[in-house]
Design a protein around this motif. Sequence first.
Motif, PDB file in Angstrom:
ATOM      1  N   ASP A  83      -0.030   6.990  -1.821  1.00 28.67           N
ATOM      2  CA  ASP A  83      -0.540   6.160  -2.898  1.00 28.67           C
ATOM      3  C   ASP A  83       0.074   4.774  -2.794  1.00 28.67           C
ATOM      4  OD1 ASP A  83      -2.099   8.112  -3.944  1.00 28.67           O
ATOM      5  OD2 ASP A  83      -0.542   8.873  -5.309  1.00 28.67           O
ATOM      6  N   SER A  84      -0.666   3.797  -3.262  1.00 24.57           N
ATOM      7  CA  SER A  84      -0.125   2.446  -3.266  1.00 24.57           C
ATOM      8  C   SER A  84       1.039   2.393  -4.257  1.00 24.57           C
ATOM      9  CB  SER A  84      -1.207   1.455  -3.679  1.00 24.57           C
ATOM     10  OG  SER A  84      -1.478   1.610  -5.054  1.00 24.57           O
ATOM     11  N   ASN A 116       0.815  -1.216   0.000  1.00 24.10           N
ATOM     12  CA  ASN A 116       0.000   0.000   0.000  1.00 24.10           C
ATOM     13  C   ASN A 116       0.848   1.265   0.000  1.00 24.10           C
ATOM     14  OD1 ASN A 116       1.033   0.179   2.545  1.00 24.10           O
ATOM     15  ND2 ASN A 116      -0.919   0.432   3.585  1.00 24.10           N
TER      16      ASN A 116
END
Length: 313
Positions: free
Chosen positions: A208-209, A112
């Motif tokens: 952000d992943s 993640n």
Amino acid sequence: MRPVEASTYAPRVDSIFWMLTAASGAVILLVGTLVLFFSIKYRRGTATPRGPVPDRLSREVEIGWTAATAFAFLFFFWFAAVAETTQFEIPRKAMEIHVVAKQWMWKLEHPNGTREINTLHVPVGVPVRLVMTSQDVIHSFFVPAFRTKQDVLPGRYVEAWFEASKPGTYHLFCTEYCGTDHSRMGGGIVVQSQSDFARWIDAQPQGDSLADQGAVLFRRMGCTGCHGGSSRIRAPSLAGVFGRQQPLEGGGFVTADESYLRDSILLPNKQVVAGYQPVMPSYQGVASEDDLIRLIAYLKSQKVVSPRPEVGP
Ligand code: HEC
Ligand SMILES: [Cu+2]
């Protein structure tokens, strides 16, 4: 004092150690007893017969002890080989952690996008797959409590996995001499209950992943120019590429795993996809290890949407 066993693999390694120790102990005891026994029996002045041993008896003893030790060692070999091979069978559902080693720290990343340095949080009872590489020299990822040890090499991905079996904090060491601060290149693995881990990861700053960051890079580095739908240059579609059996120019197949994707980006001419020209530029020196992790995470997240006819030769 027994060292902690904190992974599912640890008790197996330890049982090999204890088995070998017990076998060695038994042999020492046997030899010691016989030495004592014979030195008393054949001491000077006793009437014990000292002639040659009958041939038949001598042969039986030879065959007997050779066979017994051969079988004992075959058994140890079998047991250890079975334990060792489980280390190469990475469970499919394993959680994935990217590890980048460098002088002198461990950089760890969760799917993640959560990043850690020298400390890795993992849940108990969940297999964890490590995809590791080094930015400079050879390092080695060693968690004694897990009995997990794997060399980490520059220029390629190496994998290892473990499943923690006991919550706690365990030492992480670099166990390959890698320069001045080698001895300080360590940290800890924090094994938490699954609910604690879920809470911990939720509390991390939301970024952000890896796959989303990879999508941005994919555009910024110009990959879309060729691999995008509307490009003029013919390049293979990358949707669903991960895990595929990829036919190669010149014959043969390769499984598109992380190492293959990495090579495709850094050394595109090494393995050229069948039916395509080797026109892709190398991103050696352009894409950093961190970029590669993101690009590959992005490629892995791309599933085939609909089977579309290949426009091939
Ligand atoms: C100049 C056009 C071009 C650019 C730019 C380009 N590629 Fe490629 N790529 C190709 C071609 C052509 C192939 C097929 C031939 C080969 O395997 O080298 C390919 C193959 C690949 C493969 C192997 C695909 C498979 O099906 O096995 C991967 C992965 C890949 N590219 C990723 C990337 C990434 C990531 C970028 C951006 C960092 C990128 N490419 C930029 C043209 C390009
Ligand atoms: Cu090191």
